[in-house]
Design a protein around this motif. Sequence first.
Motif, PDB file in Angstrom:
ATOM      1  N   GLY A 105       0.788  -1.227   0.000  1.00 32.95           N
ATOM      2  CA  GLY A 105       0.000   0.000   0.000  1.00 32.95           C
ATOM      3  C   GLY A 105       0.817   1.273   0.000  1.00 32.95           C
ATOM      4  N   TYR A 106       2.128   1.179  -0.290  1.00 33.99           N
ATOM      5  CA  TYR A 106       2.992   2.366  -0.267  1.00 33.99           C
ATOM      6  C   TYR A 106       2.725   3.270  -1.463  1.00 33.99           C
ATOM      7  CZ  TYR A 106       7.064   5.353  -0.394  1.00 33.99           C
ATOM      8  OH  TYR A 106       7.885   6.453  -0.432  1.00 33.99           O
ATOM      9  N   LEU A 107       2.685   4.584  -1.208  1.00 42.01           N
ATOM     10  CA  LEU A 107       2.675   5.617  -2.237  1.00 42.01           C
ATOM     11  C   LEU A 107       3.590   6.730  -1.747  1.00 42.01           C
ATOM     12  CD1 LEU A 107       1.677   7.043  -4.817  1.00 42.01           C
ATOM     13  CD2 LEU A 107      -0.262   7.900  -3.475  1.00 42.01           C
ATOM     14  N   ALA A 108       4.582   7.089  -2.560  1.00 42.40           N
ATOM     15  CA  ALA A 108       5.519   8.152  -2.189  1.00 42.40           C
ATOM     16  C   ALA A 108       4.771   9.442  -1.897  1.00 42.40           C
ATOM     17  CB  ALA A 108       6.536   8.372  -3.309  1.00 42.40           C
ATOM     18  N   ASP A 109       5.309  10.214  -0.965  1.00 45.67           N
ATOM     19  CA  ASP A 109       4.667  11.471  -0.558  1.00 45.67           C
ATOM     20  C   ASP A 109       5.167  12.676  -1.347  1.00 45.67           C
ATOM     21  OD1 ASP A 109       7.221  11.733   0.462  1.00 45.67           O
ATOM     22  OD2 ASP A 109       6.572  12.376   2.445  1.00 45.67           O
ATOM     23  N   HIS A 110       5.929  12.427  -2.420  1.00 46.43           N
ATOM     24  CA  HIS A 110       6.471  13.539  -3.211  1.00 46.43           C
ATOM     25  C   HIS A 110       6.766  13.066  -4.632  1.00 46.43           C
ATOM     26  CE1 HIS A 110      10.003  11.253  -2.014  1.00 46.43           C
ATOM     27  NE2 HIS A 110      10.628  11.798  -3.033  1.00 46.43           N
ATOM     28  N   TRP A 111       6.870  14.026  -5.543  1.00 42.81           N
ATOM     29  CA  TRP A 111       7.348  13.795  -6.901  1.00 42.81           C
ATOM     30  C   TRP A 111       8.844  14.073  -6.898  1.00 42.81           C
ATOM     31  CZ3 TRP A 111       4.301  11.643 -10.479  1.00 42.81           C
ATOM     32  CH2 TRP A 111       2.931  11.698 -10.283  1.00 42.81           C
ATOM     33  N   CYS A 112       9.615  13.267  -7.607  1.00 49.71           N
ATOM     34  CA  CYS A 112      11.073  13.345  -7.546  1.00 49.71           C
ATOM     35  C   CYS A 112      11.655  13.666  -8.922  1.00 49.71           C
ATOM     36  CB  CYS A 112      11.605  12.001  -7.040  1.00 49.71           C
ATOM     37  SG  CYS A 112      13.383  11.960  -6.861  1.00 49.71           S
ATOM     38  N   ASP A 113      12.595  14.608  -8.950  1.00 52.36           N
ATOM     39  CA  ASP A 113      13.314  14.953 -10.181  1.00 52.36           C
ATOM     40  C   ASP A 113      14.749  14.448 -10.175  1.00 52.36           C
ATOM     41  OD1 ASP A 113      11.444  16.431 -11.757  1.00 52.36           O
ATOM     42  OD2 ASP A 113      11.632  18.094 -10.348  1.00 52.36           O
ATOM     43  N   ARG A 114      15.144  13.783  -9.096  1.00 50.95           N
ATOM     44  CA  ARG A 114      16.514  13.296  -8.965  1.00 50.95           C
ATOM     45  C   ARG A 114      16.732  12.075  -9.855  1.00 50.95           C
ATOM     46  NH1 ARG A 114      19.893  12.809  -3.367  1.00 50.95           N
ATOM     47  NH2 ARG A 114      21.772  11.911  -4.261  1.00 50.95           N
ATOM     48  N   GLY A 115      17.913  11.952 -10.400  1.00 52.22           N
ATOM     49  CA  GLY A 115      18.251  10.788 -11.203  1.00 52.22           C
ATOM     50  C   GLY A 115      18.478   9.564 -10.324  1.00 52.22           C
ATOM     51  N   HIS A 116      18.112   8.405 -10.848  1.00 60.54           N
ATOM     52  CA  HIS A 116      18.281   7.151 -10.111  1.00 60.54           C
ATOM     53  C   HIS A 116      18.626   6.028 -11.078  1.00 60.54           C
ATOM     54  CE1 HIS A 116      15.828   8.905  -6.848  1.00 60.54           C
ATOM     55  NE2 HIS A 116      14.881   9.113  -7.739  1.00 60.54           N
ATOM     56  N   VAL A 117      19.285   5.030 -10.541  1.00 59.84           N
ATOM     57  CA  VAL A 117      19.292   3.689 -11.109  1.00 59.84           C
ATOM     58  C   VAL A 117      18.600   2.857 -10.048  1.00 59.84           C
ATOM     59  CG1 VAL A 117      20.678   1.730 -11.864  1.00 59.84           C
ATOM     60  CG2 VAL A 117      21.451   4.069 -12.359  1.00 59.84           C
ATOM     61  N   LEU A 118      17.473   2.262 -10.395  1.00 59.92           N
ATOM     62  CA  LEU A 118      16.649   1.518  -9.448  1.00 59.92           C
ATOM     63  C   LEU A 118      16.510   0.095  -9.956  1.00 59.92           C
ATOM     64  CD1 LEU A 118      13.361   2.561  -7.792  1.00 59.92           C
ATOM     65  CD2 LEU A 118      13.422   0.492  -9.177  1.00 59.92           C
ATOM     66  N   PHE A 119      16.792  -0.885  -9.091  1.00 56.63           N
ATOM     67  CA  PHE A 119      16.697  -2.304  -9.434  1.00 56.63           C
ATOM     68  C   PHE A 119      15.776  -2.987  -8.433  1.00 56.63           C
ATOM     69  CE2 PHE A 119      18.157  -6.722  -9.118  1.00 56.63           C
ATOM     70  CZ  PHE A 119      18.074  -7.111 -10.443  1.00 56.63           C
ATOM     71  N   VAL A 120      14.787  -3.718  -8.919  1.00 58.85           N
ATOM     72  CA  VAL A 120      13.827  -4.394  -8.058  1.00 58.85           C
ATOM     73  C   VAL A 120      14.391  -5.748  -7.633  1.00 58.85           C
ATOM     74  CG1 VAL A 120      11.474  -5.277  -7.830  1.00 58.85           C
ATOM     75  CG2 VAL A 120      11.908  -3.245  -9.249  1.00 58.85           C
ATOM     76  N   LEU A 121      14.621  -5.882  -6.322  1.00 60.06           N
ATOM     77  CA  LEU A 121      15.128  -7.135  -5.755  1.00 60.06           C
ATOM     78  C   LEU A 121      14.003  -8.126  -5.468  1.00 60.06           C
ATOM     79  CD1 LEU A 121      17.603  -5.550  -3.185  1.00 60.06           C
ATOM     80  CD2 LEU A 121      18.235  -6.735  -5.307  1.00 60.06           C
ATOM     81  N   GLU A 122      12.880  -7.603  -4.958  1.00 59.23           N
ATOM     82  CA  GLU A 122      11.727  -8.434  -4.597  1.00 59.23           C
ATOM     83  C   GLU A 122      10.455  -7.626  -4.817  1.00 59.23           C
ATOM     84  OE1 GLU A 122      12.124  -9.484  -0.462  1.00 59.23           O
ATOM     85  OE2 GLU A 122      14.078 -10.416  -0.765  1.00 59.23           O
ATOM     86  N   GLY A 123       9.361  -8.316  -5.085  1.00 64.90           N
ATOM     87  CA  GLY A 123       8.063  -7.662  -5.201  1.00 64.90           C
ATOM     88  C   GLY A 123       7.909  -6.909  -6.503  1.00 64.90           C
ATOM     89  N   GLU A 124       7.037  -5.904  -6.483  1.00 62.39           N
ATOM     90  CA  GLU A 124       6.839  -5.082  -7.670  1.00 62.39           C
ATOM     91  C   GLU A 124       6.417  -3.668  -7.275  1.00 62.39           C
ATOM     92  OE1 GLU A 124       4.123  -7.195 -10.311  1.00 62.39           O
ATOM     93  OE2 GLU A 124       2.424  -6.163  -9.476  1.00 62.39           O
ATOM     94  N   ILE A 125       6.796  -2.728  -8.135  1.00 65.19           N
ATOM     95  CA  ILE A 125       6.433  -1.330  -7.948  1.00 65.19           C
ATOM     96  C   ILE A 125       5.849  -0.799  -9.243  1.00 65.19           C
ATOM     97  CG2 ILE A 125       8.231  -0.908  -6.234  1.00 65.19           C
ATOM     98  CD1 ILE A 125       9.678   0.757  -8.449  1.00 65.19           C
ATOM     99  N   GLU A 126       5.072   0.246  -9.095  1.00 65.48           N
ATOM    100  CA  GLU A 126       4.625   1.004 -10.256  1.00 65.48           C
ATOM    101  C   GLU A 126       5.303   2.354 -10.178  1.00 65.48           C
ATOM    102  OE1 GLU A 126       0.464   1.521 -12.350  1.00 65.48           O
ATOM    103  OE2 GLU A 126       0.584   2.781 -10.549  1.00 65.48           O
ATOM    104  N   SER A 127       6.033   2.698 -11.227  1.00 60.82           N
ATOM    105  CA  SER A 127       6.629   4.025 -11.326  1.00 60.82           C
ATOM    106  C   SER A 127       5.686   4.889 -12.132  1.00 60.82           C
ATOM    107  CB  SER A 127       7.994   3.966 -12.007  1.00 60.82           C
ATOM    108  OG  SER A 127       8.921   3.347 -11.155  1.00 60.82           O
ATOM    109  N   GLU A 128       5.258   5.973 -11.521  1.00 67.05           N
ATOM    110  CA  GLU A 128       4.313   6.892 -12.130  1.00 67.05           C
ATOM    111  C   GLU A 128       5.049   8.186 -12.457  1.00 67.05           C
ATOM    112  OE1 GLU A 128       0.155   9.146 -10.875  1.00 67.05           O
ATOM    113  OE2 GLU A 128       1.234   7.974  -9.392  1.00 67.05           O
TER     114      GLU A 128
END
Length: 110
Positions: free
Chosen positions: A48-71
């Motif tokens: 049920g997590y939803l980030a509390d902000h919009w982010c402009d920072r660059g990332h390299v993001l790798f999913v280790l477990e589960g799933e996320i939706e990037s909006e």
Amino acid sequence: MKIPELAFTVTDWSTVERTEHPGETGTAWWQTFSVGDLRLRIVEYSAGYLADHWCDRGHVLFVLEGEIESELRDGRRQLLSRGMSYQVSDLGDAAHRSRSASGAKLFIVD
């Protein structure tokens, strides 16, 4: 992203403090190693997590477990599951935020 001057460094993530970061809904827990402007993180999202902000920072993001939706702020959405990643530079696209219906564990470099 530029890695600042850093000697060969091993991180035992089991010894890195875990900090709590409430989202708009749900919670994220971070374990963070920082040097200069570089952060390496293991991040866990509750169900049920939803980030509390919009982010402009660059990332390299790798999913280790589960799933996320990037909006993205422009309405685009991408579902990522275990073994998938995304990469974006600082201000490289529309601002983004993450959500996870069932929880996830990520490795993030930014």
